[in-house]
Design an enzyme around this catalytic site. Sequence first.
Site, PDB file in Angstrom:
ATOM      1  N   ASN A  32       0.831  -1.222   0.000  1.00 28.70           N
ATOM      2  CA  ASN A  32       0.000   0.000   0.000  1.00 28.70           C
ATOM      3  C   ASN A  32       0.860   1.266   0.000  1.00 28.70           C
ATOM      4  O   ASN A  32       0.331   2.369  -0.028  1.00 28.70           O
ATOM      5  CB  ASN A  32      -0.993   0.009   1.178  1.00 28.70           C
ATOM      6  CG  ASN A  32      -0.303   0.063   2.529  1.00 28.70           C
ATOM      7  OD1 ASN A  32       0.914   0.256   2.613  1.00 28.70           O
ATOM      8  ND2 ASN A  32      -1.073  -0.090   3.591  1.00 28.70           N
ATOM      9  N   LEU A  33       2.183   1.081   0.034  1.00 32.99           N
ATOM     10  CA  LEU A  33       3.150   2.190  -0.011  1.00 32.99           C
ATOM     11  C   LEU A  33       2.971   3.191   1.132  1.00 32.99           C
ATOM     12  O   LEU A  33       3.434   4.324   1.048  1.00 32.99           O
ATOM     13  CB  LEU A  33       3.114   2.917  -1.371  1.00 32.99           C
ATOM     14  CG  LEU A  33       3.518   2.069  -2.580  1.00 32.99           C
ATOM     15  CD1 LEU A  33       3.493   2.916  -3.858  1.00 32.99           C
ATOM     16  CD2 LEU A  33       4.906   1.461  -2.410  1.00 32.99           C
ATOM     17  N   PHE A  73       4.915  -9.893   4.351  1.00 30.27           N
ATOM     18  CA  PHE A  73       5.715  -8.949   5.140  1.00 30.27           C
ATOM     19  C   PHE A  73       4.903  -7.773   5.681  1.00 30.27           C
ATOM     20  O   PHE A  73       5.457  -6.968   6.425  1.00 30.27           O
ATOM     21  CB  PHE A  73       6.829  -8.338   4.266  1.00 30.27           C
ATOM     22  CG  PHE A  73       7.895  -9.294   3.822  1.00 30.27           C
ATOM     23  CD1 PHE A  73       8.917  -9.667   4.681  1.00 30.27           C
ATOM     24  CD2 PHE A  73       7.896  -9.809   2.535  1.00 30.27           C
ATOM     25  CE1 PHE A  73       9.914 -10.534   4.263  1.00 30.27           C
ATOM     26  CE2 PHE A  73       8.896 -10.679   2.106  1.00 30.27           C
ATOM     27  CZ  PHE A  73       9.909 -11.032   2.976  1.00 30.27           C
ATOM     28  N   TYR A 141       2.861  -5.187  19.599  1.00 27.98           N
ATOM     29  CA  TYR A 141       3.489  -5.602  18.338  1.00 27.98           C
ATOM     30  C   TYR A 141       3.775  -7.111  18.368  1.00 27.98           C
ATOM     31  O   TYR A 141       3.342  -7.856  17.481  1.00 27.98           O
ATOM     32  CB  TYR A 141       4.780  -4.812  18.097  1.00 27.98           C
ATOM     33  CG  TYR A 141       5.666  -5.423  17.049  1.00 27.98           C
ATOM     34  CD1 TYR A 141       5.231  -5.537  15.738  1.00 27.98           C
ATOM     35  CD2 TYR A 141       6.927  -5.928  17.378  1.00 27.98           C
ATOM     36  CE1 TYR A 141       6.030  -6.130  14.766  1.00 27.98           C
ATOM     37  CE2 TYR A 141       7.728  -6.512  16.418  1.00 27.98           C
ATOM     38  CZ  TYR A 141       7.276  -6.618  15.119  1.00 27.98           C
ATOM     39  OH  TYR A 141       8.067  -7.223  14.168  1.00 27.98           O
ATOM     40  N   ILE A 207      22.751   5.960  23.895  1.00 25.77           N
ATOM     41  CA  ILE A 207      22.650   4.556  24.332  1.00 25.77           C
ATOM     42  C   ILE A 207      21.501   4.470  25.335  1.00 25.77           C
ATOM     43  O   ILE A 207      21.499   5.187  26.342  1.00 25.77           O
ATOM     44  CB  ILE A 207      23.973   4.075  24.965  1.00 25.77           C
ATOM     45  CG1 ILE A 207      25.096   4.084  23.921  1.00 25.77           C
ATOM     46  CG2 ILE A 207      23.797   2.685  25.588  1.00 25.77           C
ATOM     47  CD1 ILE A 207      26.456   3.617  24.451  1.00 25.77           C
ATOM     48  N   ARG A 221      22.122  -7.815  21.369  1.00 28.43           N
ATOM     49  CA  ARG A 221      21.201  -8.269  20.331  1.00 28.43           C
ATOM     50  C   ARG A 221      21.933  -9.149  19.318  1.00 28.43           C
ATOM     51  O   ARG A 221      23.153  -9.084  19.183  1.00 28.43           O
ATOM     52  CB  ARG A 221      20.585  -7.076  19.574  1.00 28.43           C
ATOM     53  CG  ARG A 221      19.679  -6.202  20.434  1.00 28.43           C
ATOM     54  CD  ARG A 221      18.354  -6.900  20.722  1.00 28.43           C
ATOM     55  NE  ARG A 221      17.480  -6.089  21.538  1.00 28.43           N
ATOM     56  CZ  ARG A 221      17.501  -6.062  22.876  1.00 28.43           C
ATOM     57  NH1 ARG A 221      18.384  -6.793  23.533  1.00 28.43           N
ATOM     58  NH2 ARG A 221      16.639  -5.327  23.541  1.00 28.43           N
TER      59      ARG A 221
HETATM   60  N1  UDP Z   1      19.271   1.354  20.952  1.00 31.10           N
HETATM   61  C1  UDP Z   1      20.000   2.370  21.548  1.00 31.10           C
HETATM   62  N2  UDP Z   1      19.897   3.626  21.010  1.00 31.10           N
HETATM   63  C2  UDP Z   1      19.118   3.912  19.925  1.00 31.10           C
HETATM   64  C3  UDP Z   1      18.384   2.854  19.326  1.00 31.10           C
HETATM   65  C4  UDP Z   1      18.479   1.575  19.871  1.00 31.10           C
HETATM   66  O1  UDP Z   1      20.721   2.179  22.530  1.00 31.10           O
HETATM   67  O2  UDP Z   1      19.067   5.079  19.508  1.00 31.10           O
HETATM   68  C5  UDP Z   1      19.383  -0.011  21.512  1.00 31.10           C
HETATM   69  C6  UDP Z   1      18.055  -0.607  21.958  1.00 31.10           C
HETATM   70  O3  UDP Z   1      17.809  -0.246  23.315  1.00 31.10           O
HETATM   71  C7  UDP Z   1      18.310  -2.095  21.786  1.00 31.10           C
HETATM   72  C8  UDP Z   1      19.303  -2.169  20.620  1.00 31.10           C
HETATM   73  O4  UDP Z   1      19.842  -0.849  20.488  1.00 31.10           O
HETATM   74  O5  UDP Z   1      18.952  -2.620  22.925  1.00 31.10           O
HETATM   75  C9  UDP Z   1      18.623  -2.556  19.315  1.00 31.10           C
HETATM   76  O6  UDP Z   1      17.497  -1.732  19.143  1.00 31.10           O
HETATM   77  P1  UDP Z   1      16.643  -1.723  17.800  1.00 31.10           P
HETATM   78  O7  UDP Z   1      15.552  -0.707  17.976  1.00 31.10           O
HETATM   79  O8  UDP Z   1      17.550  -1.549  16.633  1.00 31.10           O
HETATM   80  O9  UDP Z   1      16.044  -3.188  17.692  1.00 31.10           O
HETATM   81  P2  UDP Z   1      15.158  -4.058  18.726  1.00 31.10           P
HETATM   82  O10 UDP Z   1      16.131  -4.939  19.456  1.00 31.10           O
HETATM   83  O11 UDP Z   1      14.412  -3.114  19.614  1.00 31.10           O
HETATM   84  O12 UDP Z   1      14.271  -4.838  17.819  1.00 31.10           O
END
Ligand code: UDP
Length: 329
Positions: A32-33, A73, A141, A207, A221
């Site tokens: 749907n863009l 997706f 989500y 962070i 992660r």
């Molecule tokens: N994160 C962060 N600063 C940011 C964005 C993300 O420290 O500006 C951290 C976030 O808390 C998580 C990790 O980076 O621990 C990955 O976050 P992302 O949103 O990329 O993916 P998620 O794990 O939430 O799906």
Amino acid sequence: MAILVCGGAGYIGPHTVHQLIEKGEDVIIVDNLQHGHRGALNPKAKFYEGDIRDYEVLDKIFTENKIEAVIHFCAYIEAGESVQKPLKYFNNNVYGMQVLLESMVKHKVDKIVFSSTAAVYGEPQKIPIEETDQTKPINPYGETKLMMEKIMHWVSRADGINYVSLRYFNAAGAIDDGSIGEDHHPETHLIPLILQVPLGKRDHITIFGDDYDTPDGTCIRDYIHVLDLADAHVLAVEYLRKGGKSDAFNLGSGKGFSVKEMIEAAKKVTGKDIKVEMGARRPGDPARLIASSDKARKVLGWNPKYTDVEVVIKTAWNWHQKHPNGYEA
Ligand code: UDP
């Protein structure tokens, strides 16, 4: 017979379309863009602009084309926003799945590969996470994605649809030539946000918490390259073609990197200093998410190729340098 890719103009969708076309598949895209981009559309795929919640759109696609399988997706994907606007998520994600499956049943299409997520697990009970672990989402989500899996489960039993759910960990990187990549508005993901600093688009990266129970205090992660994810979809279609039974598979590298480690890796890749500020924890962030993908390797024959996190970041850097304003540039 063609493969219908729902949401083929987003991030993982176009990379999957690319891999499918490389394999000689006939691909049809519906998007749907709303969050997808016209510039992400593969010119070799037939495109329908429309919403999968619209029965008429799907009727038209399934009538005008011979569709063998669907790769799905389409979804809203922001955990934080889903807490504020749960109904938006239930409507698009869950109702979207219902309409799609109803149309598949009506038009006798019996294979679907679904874009699921590590968010179905919620706070992990153990590391690495296996598919048999408890699924207890901690935001709407993740809940919608788990519900979508459950809808497929019951429909598969009643109506003979076979599905593969692919539970992604942290999708990252871009195609090697930098022609397609990650472009979210607003951007919330770590790697693109880090890279906005050396691109001069952002002064610093914040962070989100350094008081977690991890070696350096920042969240860990499992970053997995988008083309490795795309390959898993191609393999999942082949698996279903061979009569594979409906199932869920984790997709991750099996290796964890902290936020601080990712920033250090990005400094190396870009050759630039990246200013860092310490911020508060982001609500709903588990300390550690690492996948066991043994099942995908064993059953689907999946073999991720981008095993070096610096190479993953390098492909993202290449895309962002070529497209500093995403597909608008
Ligand atoms: N994160 C962060 N600063 C940011 C964005 C993300 O420290 O500006 C951290 C976030 O808390 C998580 C990790 O980076 O621990 C990955 O976050 P992302 O949103 O990329 O993916 P998620 O794990 O939430 O799906």
